[in-house]
Design an enzyme around this catalytic site. Structure first.
Site, PDB file in Angstrom:
ATOM      1  N   ASP A  79       5.546  14.132  61.147  1.00 16.77           N
ATOM      2  CA  ASP A  79       6.963  13.856  60.949  1.00 16.77           C
ATOM      3  C   ASP A  79       7.210  13.952  59.450  1.00 16.77           C
ATOM      4  O   ASP A  79       6.570  13.232  58.679  1.00 16.77           O
ATOM      5  CB  ASP A  79       7.237  12.421  61.441  1.00 16.77           C
ATOM      6  N   ASP A 180      12.752  15.288  59.853  1.00 19.54           N
ATOM      7  CA  ASP A 180      13.711  14.192  59.970  1.00 19.54           C
ATOM      8  C   ASP A 180      15.055  14.506  59.313  1.00 19.54           C
ATOM      9  O   ASP A 180      15.102  15.175  58.282  1.00 19.54           O
ATOM     10  CB  ASP A 180      13.090  12.962  59.285  1.00 19.54           C
ATOM     11  N   GLU A 238      15.329  17.362  63.643  1.00 16.59           N
ATOM     12  CA  GLU A 238      16.228  16.317  64.119  1.00 16.59           C
ATOM     13  C   GLU A 238      17.590  16.566  63.495  1.00 16.59           C
ATOM     14  O   GLU A 238      17.764  16.425  62.285  1.00 16.59           O
ATOM     15  CB  GLU A 238      15.708  14.929  63.724  1.00 16.59           C
ATOM     16  N   HIS A 303      11.823   6.621  69.210  1.00 13.46           N
ATOM     17  CA  HIS A 303      11.774   5.376  68.446  1.00 13.46           C
ATOM     18  C   HIS A 303      13.143   4.922  67.946  1.00 13.46           C
ATOM     19  O   HIS A 303      13.251   3.872  67.323  1.00 13.46           O
ATOM     20  CB  HIS A 303      10.829   5.562  67.252  1.00 13.46           C
ATOM     21  N   ASP A 304      14.186   5.712  68.168  1.00 12.60           N
ATOM     22  CA  ASP A 304      15.533   5.329  67.728  1.00 12.60           C
ATOM     23  C   ASP A 304      16.420   4.882  68.879  1.00 12.60           C
ATOM     24  O   ASP A 304      17.590   4.570  68.678  1.00 12.60           O
ATOM     25  CB  ASP A 304      16.223   6.533  67.050  1.00 12.60           C
TER      26      ASP A 304
HETATM   27  C1  NOJ Z   1      15.948   9.566  61.811  1.00 18.07           C
HETATM   28  C2  NOJ Z   1      14.735   8.772  62.199  1.00 18.07           C
HETATM   29  O1  NOJ Z   1      14.378   9.106  63.518  1.00 18.07           O
HETATM   30  C3  NOJ Z   1      15.111   7.314  62.026  1.00 18.07           C
HETATM   31  O2  NOJ Z   1      14.143   6.463  62.568  1.00 18.07           O
HETATM   32  C4  NOJ Z   1      15.348   7.057  60.552  1.00 18.07           C
HETATM   33  O3  NOJ Z   1      15.837   5.751  60.388  1.00 18.07           O
HETATM   34  C5  NOJ Z   1      16.370   8.040  59.959  1.00 18.07           C
HETATM   35  N1  NOJ Z   1      16.194   9.389  60.413  1.00 18.07           N
HETATM   36  C6  NOJ Z   1      16.302   8.037  58.454  1.00 18.07           C
HETATM   37  O4  NOJ Z   1      15.130   8.681  58.005  1.00 18.07           O
END
Ligand code: NOJ
Ligand code: CA
Length: 522
Positions: A79, A180, A238, A303-304
């Site tokens: 990542d 990310d 992402e 994880h989000d």
């Molecule tokens: C996306 C990530 O998946 C998340 O966990 C993170 O807080 C934000 N980007 C900032 O890097």
């Protein structure tokens, strides 16, 4: 999995579970960031792009992990977080010292305007997106927390540092990257005010002004250029997108940007805007626009997000049933299925007793935002609990022993109390368990190209929006998949059904039971 009893999962812990992962059938591992980090945002604030967080192990452990994966036919995906770094990264520490140092252009600095912030932008987690540094007499931009200063991609040296960092990871044995927060690398140099200064939530603001700028696409293309000589490196982006046209640009083959994209939807929106009907419409739209030359990442969890059983299925009586239905859904759609740790057991949201028990910055700032908006503590807590990213981040349930077998010490985040009911050891030898069902699905997908390459067509078998049904067709063969996203039995219109390939209940042909999923050859 924690290997040394300090309560924190680590690389040796993952190594000890590689056979579990191989047995599950997965072919690649994506780990959230494992670099040194002060953990303001759980590792998404990187202080050294080429190191390993000491709590997780060493570069030697990482190498052992990569080798262990490769011996088992599993690829390893790192990542990378390159929209911002940590404010504790040596680049930032240097950059903040003066306007003339070596790294002075590595971040986005601006003079105050009339003694105030350069513009009205707000950060994703509330407050101004600008932070003043007296030493430099300037503000730096941080779209996320102030411990996550945005990197300046228009600085050639910075850009090249990132490209060569990616090369180094590939040279070490990384097979690909999950990149990310990539949609806003490029910032407009005039830093215009946001037309909606009252917009409390930073994500909406990013959408309006920053996403998908031409130069951002060029920077992503540059990553591919830098990695070309290493052959086929998987690139998963992402992205924040307004619509499918936006999405297309990132993943069309000819653009050479991402192999596939993970669209980011903030948890609050995800929960409030969700319905089976909406899910189906989104799916349809993205499939239609990408089917000729694009590819999708397919997932309901990460994880989000809250746990998928708790959000799209139903905990309790229908826990296992809905976990299997959601798994069927993900594995029978076009695109690459992503399984998030514990999903294969049907793990659910956690219900901690107080806000102090939550670790996630997003949960805490969301709670504070609710209080500021006038909500009482109990309601604010309930809402925060519901959207919390910690729902997905609690440690994995390995067995029924203390702390779910995750650690012999104090876990870094409390374990979900339901681990005695939901854990890997309990499920592994049970042919009817959620994990056994996942294994069947994963094998089915590997053995049948129809599930990978088959054309997708949505079909209507009843008048309920809660049933999502579609066919996949490939080389003269057609499979029908029916998923019931509700806790009610629903009548289906009569049709010719052939043999059932896989399902989570006994299929009755003229109806589909609560959270039933079935794959039929027709
Ligand atoms: C996306 C990530 O998946 C998340 O966990 C993170 O807080 C934000 N980007 C900032 O890097
Ligand atoms: Ca540990």
């Amino acid at each position: 999995m924690d290997s040394n009893g300090d309560g924190i999962g680590d690389l040796q812990g993952i190594i000890s579970k590689l056979d579990y992962l191989k047995d599950l059938g997965i072919t690649a591992i994506w780990m959230s960031p494992v670099y040194p980090s002060p953990n303001a945002d759980n590792g998404y604030d990187v202080a050294d792009y080429l190191g390993i967080m000491p709590e997780f192990g060493t570069l030697g452990d990482w190498q052992e992990l990569a080798d262990g994966c490769h011996q088992r036919g599993i690829k390893i995906i790192m990542d990378i977080v390159v929209n911002h770094s940590s404010d504790e990264h040596p680049w930032f520490i240097e950059s903040a010292k003066s306007k003339t140092n070596d790294k002075s252009d590595y971040y986005i600095w601006h003079d105050p305007v009339e003694g105030k912030e350069p513009n009205n932008w707000r950060s994703v987690w509330g407050g101004s997106a600008w932070e003043y540094v007296p030493e430099r007499e300037q503000n730096y931009l941080h779209l996320f927390s102030k411990k996550q200063p945005d990197l300046n991609w228009s600085c050639e040296e910075l850009k090249n540092e990132i490209y060569s960092m990616m090369e180094k990871w590939v040279q070490l044995g990384t097979d690909g990257f999950r990149v990310d927060a990539i949609s806003y690398l490029d910032k407009p140099i005039d830093f215009p005010d946001s037309p909606e200064p009252s917009m409390a939530d930073g994500y909406s603001f990013c959408m309006e002004q920053l996403i998908g700028r031409d130069k951002t696409h060029r920077y992503i293309h540059g990553m591919n250029e830098a990695l070309k000589k290493y052959g086929d490196v998987l690139m998963v982006g992402e992205v924040v997108v307004k619509d499918t046209a936006d999405m297309q640009r990132y993943v069309l083959d000819e653009n050479e940007e991402f192999s596939m994209a993970i669209p980011f939807v903030p948890p609050v929106v995800e929960i409030e805007a969700w319905s089976p009907k909406k899910l189906k419409e989104d799916l349809f739209e993205s499939y239609e626009s990408l089917k000729s030359t694009g590819w999708c990442a397919r997932f309901l969890s990460n994880h989000d997000k809250p746990r998928q059983v708790s959000l799209y299925g139903k905990e309790g009586e229908f826990g296992e049933q809905s976990a299997k239905m959601l798994a069927t859904f993900i594995h029978t759609l076009p695109g690459t299925p992503f399984v998030y740790q514990g999903e294969e057991l049907g793990m659910t949201n956690v219900y901690f007793d107080s806000i102090e028990e939550y670790d996630d910055i997003d949960t805490r700032t969301y709670y504070e935002g609710c209080l500021l908006a006038g909500m009482n503590e109990a309601d604010a807590f309930k809402k925060a609990q519901h959207i919390s990213r910690d729902n997905a981040r609690t440690p994995m349930h390995w067995n029924s022993s203390k702390n779910a077998g995750f650690t012999t010490g104090d876990p870094w985040l409390k374990i979900n109390e339901n681990y005695l009911k939901i854990n890997a050891e309990k499920q592994i030898n049970d042919p009817d368990s959620v994990i056994s069902y996942y294994k069947k699905l994963i094998t089915l997908r590997k053995e049948n190209k129809i599930l990978v390459y088959g054309d997708l067509k949505f079909i209507t078998l009843c008048d309920s929006d809660n049933v999502i049904s579609y066919t996949r067709s490939y080389k003269g063969e057609t499979w029908l998949i029916i998923n019931n996203f509700s806790d009610k039995e629903i009548t289906l219109s009569p049709a010719e059904y052939d043999s059932v390939i896989l399902g989570n209940s006994k299929f009755k042909k003229n109806s589909i039971s609560a959270y039933e999923a079935v794959i039929i050859k027709i």
